[in-house]
Design an enzyme around this catalytic site. Structure first.
Site, PDB file in Angstrom:
ATOM      1  N   HIS A 178       1.522   7.101  -2.567  1.00 13.60           N
ATOM      2  CA  HIS A 178       0.134   6.799  -3.265  1.00 13.60           C
ATOM      3  C   HIS A 178      -0.177   5.565  -4.185  1.00 13.60           C
ATOM      4  O   HIS A 178       0.823   5.460  -4.895  1.00 13.60           O
ATOM      5  CB  HIS A 178      -0.371   8.310  -4.051  1.00 13.60           C
ATOM      6  CG  HIS A 178      -1.706   7.945  -4.541  1.00 13.60           C
ATOM      7  ND1 HIS A 178      -1.908   7.911  -5.934  1.00 13.60           N
ATOM      8  CD2 HIS A 178      -2.828   7.920  -4.024  1.00 13.60           C
ATOM      9  CE1 HIS A 178      -3.089   7.904  -5.993  1.00 13.60           C
ATOM     10  NE2 HIS A 178      -3.642   7.816  -5.018  1.00 13.60           N
ATOM     11  N   ARG A 179      -0.584   4.709  -3.373  1.00  9.39           N
ATOM     12  CA  ARG A 179      -0.458   3.149  -4.049  1.00  9.39           C
ATOM     13  C   ARG A 179       0.803   2.647  -3.920  1.00  9.39           C
ATOM     14  O   ARG A 179       1.117   2.064  -5.022  1.00  9.39           O
ATOM     15  CB  ARG A 179      -1.126   3.234  -5.501  1.00  9.39           C
ATOM     16  CG  ARG A 179      -2.706   3.910  -5.378  1.00  9.39           C
ATOM     17  CD  ARG A 179      -3.157   3.842  -6.717  1.00  9.39           C
ATOM     18  NE  ARG A 179      -4.328   4.744  -6.853  1.00  9.39           N
ATOM     19  CZ  ARG A 179      -4.924   5.413  -7.976  1.00  9.39           C
ATOM     20  NH1 ARG A 179      -4.548   4.663  -8.854  1.00  9.39           N
ATOM     21  NH2 ARG A 179      -5.858   6.104  -7.832  1.00  9.39           N
ATOM     22  N   GLU A 238       0.100   4.940   1.226  1.00  8.78           N
ATOM     23  CA  GLU A 238      -1.424   4.839   1.038  1.00  8.78           C
ATOM     24  C   GLU A 238      -2.066   3.643   0.060  1.00  8.78           C
ATOM     25  O   GLU A 238      -1.161   3.619  -0.896  1.00  8.78           O
ATOM     26  CB  GLU A 238      -2.111   6.045   0.386  1.00  8.78           C
ATOM     27  CG  GLU A 238      -3.175   6.620  -0.012  1.00  8.78           C
ATOM     28  CD  GLU A 238      -3.913   5.913  -1.239  1.00  8.78           C
ATOM     29  OE1 GLU A 238      -5.274   5.943  -1.310  1.00  8.78           O
ATOM     30  OE2 GLU A 238      -3.330   5.696  -1.911  1.00  8.78           O
ATOM     31  N   ASP A 249      -5.278   0.830  -1.192  1.00 11.44           N
ATOM     32  CA  ASP A 249      -6.573   0.827  -1.513  1.00 11.44           C
ATOM     33  C   ASP A 249      -7.119  -0.730  -1.015  1.00 11.44           C
ATOM     34  O   ASP A 249      -6.549  -1.686  -1.628  1.00 11.44           O
ATOM     35  CB  ASP A 249      -7.169   1.165  -2.952  1.00 11.44           C
ATOM     36  CG  ASP A 249      -6.648   2.424  -3.387  1.00 11.44           C
ATOM     37  OD1 ASP A 249      -7.227   3.390  -2.822  1.00 11.44           O
ATOM     38  OD2 ASP A 249      -5.453   2.504  -4.096  1.00 11.44           O
ATOM     39  N   HIS A 291      -6.979  -0.692  -6.621  1.00 12.43           N
ATOM     40  CA  HIS A 291      -7.798   0.526  -6.570  1.00 12.43           C
ATOM     41  C   HIS A 291      -8.892   0.158  -7.324  1.00 12.43           C
ATOM     42  O   HIS A 291     -10.187   0.951  -6.706  1.00 12.43           O
ATOM     43  CB  HIS A 291      -6.877   1.534  -7.415  1.00 12.43           C
ATOM     44  CG  HIS A 291      -7.553   2.701  -7.394  1.00 12.43           C
ATOM     45  ND1 HIS A 291      -8.213   3.256  -8.552  1.00 12.43           N
ATOM     46  CD2 HIS A 291      -7.685   3.962  -6.499  1.00 12.43           C
ATOM     47  CE1 HIS A 291      -8.939   4.250  -8.385  1.00 12.43           C
ATOM     48  NE2 HIS A 291      -8.693   4.975  -7.217  1.00 12.43           N
ATOM     49  N   GLU A 337      -7.453   2.954   2.229  1.00 15.09           N
ATOM     50  CA  GLU A 337      -8.692   3.629   1.792  1.00 15.09           C
ATOM     51  C   GLU A 337      -9.894   2.458   1.556  1.00 15.09           C
ATOM     52  O   GLU A 337      -9.501   1.470   0.928  1.00 15.09           O
ATOM     53  CB  GLU A 337      -8.484   4.312   0.536  1.00 15.09           C
ATOM     54  CG  GLU A 337      -9.803   4.799  -0.144  1.00 15.09           C
ATOM     55  CD  GLU A 337      -9.651   5.561  -1.196  1.00 15.09           C
ATOM     56  OE1 GLU A 337     -10.752   5.655  -1.874  1.00 15.09           O
ATOM     57  OE2 GLU A 337      -8.592   5.857  -1.843  1.00 15.09           O
ATOM     58  N   LYS A 358     -12.692   0.965   0.056  1.00 13.32           N
ATOM     59  CA  LYS A 358     -13.304   1.256  -1.313  1.00 13.32           C
ATOM     60  C   LYS A 358     -14.731   0.737  -1.459  1.00 13.32           C
ATOM     61  O   LYS A 358     -15.213  -0.205  -2.168  1.00 13.32           O
ATOM     62  CB  LYS A 358     -12.532   0.558  -2.484  1.00 13.32           C
ATOM     63  CG  LYS A 358     -10.997   0.931  -2.490  1.00 13.32           C
ATOM     64  CD  LYS A 358     -10.901   2.290  -3.051  1.00 13.32           C
ATOM     65  CE  LYS A 358     -11.407   2.423  -4.431  1.00 13.32           C
ATOM     66  NZ  LYS A 358     -10.765   3.995  -5.012  1.00 13.32           N
ATOM     67  N   ASP A 384       2.440  10.060  -5.813  1.00 11.25           N
ATOM     68  CA  ASP A 384       3.045   9.140  -6.645  1.00 11.25           C
ATOM     69  C   ASP A 384       4.339   8.930  -6.760  1.00 11.25           C
ATOM     70  O   ASP A 384       4.970   7.790  -6.863  1.00 11.25           O
ATOM     71  CB  ASP A 384       2.508   9.178  -7.888  1.00 11.25           C
ATOM     72  CG  ASP A 384       0.909   8.962  -8.266  1.00 11.25           C
ATOM     73  OD1 ASP A 384       0.432   8.463  -7.246  1.00 11.25           O
ATOM     74  OD2 ASP A 384       0.469   9.692  -9.114  1.00 11.25           O
TER      75      ASP A 384
END
Length: 248
Positions: A10-11, A37, A39, A52, A112, A114, A232
């Protein structure tokens, strides 16, 4: 397709490194994560960048909206010191920089879009163009909380995988996902109850819950054989998965 539940960082490995930086992405790959993943937002001059928040305030030493800063201006910001002084070199990466680095690595990529707060005209096309340029359509999933964006993606490209992001207990979301041309469900962890996972699997719809950081939750989702978890802490998730694979 792999039989085990994939681990998406995640990120990047954002538990241990500043989120959405190359340091975090490289650490996730080194740990053995199956995917990343990230953003994406657009700079003032239309460059897809990986951050993000809609502003740079939280994760850099700058201030202002991403949409009001050029790519060159964004590159002057320190995107790591907020996390730890060791990362003062970190910058906001462009999507292109990540794709260049990923091209020779067997990672999947969840991008993702945004578009929930800021309307970025043309962001879907800008992202798809770059993914196509690097010949990575088959390795990319585009997700968004703004499902109008996913409809736009489907109009622009017939096959790239899309996923609805949601945080509520939607009824039979796999049916709804099809109405926007999406194939997958990216739901918040509390929504990923056994009933949903079982029914979605029966409907042939991959589920990838976020953000799964507790070992007990990781274990339950690995045992439920959902498509992936988004965490994370990819290092820890991979360890939990390994332990389960040994005993199964």
């Amino acid at each position: 397709m792999t039989q085990h539940t994939c681990v998406f960082a995640h990120r990047g490995a954002s538990g241990s490194y500043p989120e959405n930086t190359m340091d975090a992405y490289m650490a996730a790959a080194e740990a053995g994560a199956d995917g990343l993943e990230v953003d994406v937002q657009l700079s003032k001059d239309g460059v897809p960048v990986l951050i993000h928040d809609e502003t740079v305030n939280r994760t850099t030493d700058g201030e202002g909206w991403v949409k009001n800063l050029t790519y060159e201006e964004l590159q002057t910001l320190d995107a790591g010191s907020w996390f730890h002084d060791d990362f003062s070199h970190a910058k906001i990466p462009s999507l292109e920089a990540l794709l260049t680095w990923m091209r020779d690595r067997p990672l999947q990529l969840n991008i993702e879009l945004k578009t929930g707060i800021v309307d970025y005209p043309g962001i879907e096309q800008a992202v798809i163009q770059r993914v196509e340029q690097y010949d990575m359509i088959d390795r990319v999933i585009l997700s968004s909380f703004n499902h109008y964006s996913l409809v736009t993606v489907r109009q622009l490209h017939p096959t790239i995988e899309t996923a609805i992001l949601f945080m509520e207990g939607l009824y039979e979301p796999w049916h709804y996902a099809r109405t926007v041309g999406a194939q997958s469900l990216h739901c918040s962890l509390p929504v990923a109850v056994p009933k949903l996972l079982t029914a979605a699997t029966e409907a042939g719809t991959p589920v990838r819950p976020f953000t799964v950081n507790e070992p007990s939750h990781m274990k339950a989702l690995f045992q439920a054989k959902c498509a992936a978890i988004i965490t994370d802490w990819p290092e820890q998730a991979l360890q939990v998965r390994q332990e389960i694979m040994k005993t199964s």
